[in-house]
Design a protein around this motif. Structure first.
Motif, short mmCIF file in Angstrom:
data_model
loop_
_atom_site.label_atom_id
_atom_site.label_comp_id
_atom_site.label_asym_id
_atom_site.label_seq_id
_atom_site.Cartn_x
_atom_site.Cartn_y
_atom_site.Cartn_z
N ARG A 153 0.82 -1.30 -0.04
CA ARG A 153 -0.11 -0.03 -0.10
C ARG A 153 0.76 1.17 0.00
NH1 ARG A 153 -2.61 -2.74 4.01
NH2 ARG A 153 -1.74 -1.22 5.67
N HIS A 154 1.87 1.40 0.77
CA HIS A 154 2.68 2.47 0.80
C HIS A 154 3.53 2.54 -0.33
CE1 HIS A 154 1.59 3.05 4.85
NE2 HIS A 154 2.07 1.87 5.33
N LEU A 155 3.98 1.62 -0.95
CA LEU A 155 4.78 1.68 -2.11
C LEU A 155 3.70 2.26 -3.37
CD1 LEU A 155 7.38 1.36 -3.72
CD2 LEU A 155 6.60 -1.13 -4.16
N GLU B 50 2.32 6.97 -6.56
CA GLU B 50 1.25 7.84 -7.13
C GLU B 50 1.38 9.19 -6.73
OE1 GLU B 50 -2.12 5.66 -5.88
OE2 GLU B 50 -2.13 4.19 -7.57
N GLU B 51 2.03 9.28 -5.43
CA GLU B 51 1.63 10.75 -4.87
C GLU B 51 3.23 11.26 -4.35
OE1 GLU B 51 -0.38 10.71 -1.20
OE2 GLU B 51 -1.99 9.47 -2.12
#
Length: 147
Positions: free
Chosen positions: A135-137, A142-143
């Motif tokens: 999720r963090h990757l 993306e951000e």
């Protein structure tokens, strides 16, 4: 040290992005997949799967080699039945590189092998950590600074 976290992440990314690291992974993924597909041709096949039909010149920046290098690798993939050339409908002087049905099946197998390889590498992580990392990757891509 100032920006210690940034340096730590940059160092880890540097290891992942090294040409030798990628070539080693591509060699492992393509092992036993047949003639024409190896660590040298894998990036061309993979890029075509991500981008769709493209000319060698348009594909070159995505692969990180020049047009003639893409053309040579595409010729090997074509001989293996994974890629075909089609006339570019917008430029009669150019050809597009297009995945064949066999090429699409091969890409699906390669993606499965990659997912299995990644999953195996995370198998010793405590419950929930691999999911959180994923999720963090995704969020970072993306951000983060490369978005």
């Amino acid at each position: 040290m100032e920006n210690e976290l940034g340096h730590e992440i940059a160092e880890a990314l540097g290891i992942l992005l090294r040409r030798t690291t990628r070539a080693q992974l591509h060699r492992k993924l393509t092992e036993g997949m047949g003639d024409g597909l190896d660590e040298v041709t894998y990036p061309v096949l993979s890029a075509l799967a991500r981008t769709g039909p493209r000319s060698a010149a348009d594909l070159a920046p995505d692969v990180g080699i020049d047009r003639s290098g893409v053309t040579r690798r595409a010729s090997r993939l074509e001989a293996a039945g994974l890629v075909r050339r089609e006339a570019d409908p917008h430029d009669r002087r150019a050809n597009l590189l297009v995945l064949t049905d066999q090429g699409r099946r091969t890409v699906a197998e390669l993606r499965s092998r990659l997912a299995d390889h990644i999953t195996a590498g995370l198998s010793s992580w405590p419950p929930g950590e691999a999911e959180a990392f994923a999720r963090h990757l995704r969020r970072f891509t993306e951000e983060g600074p490369f978005a």
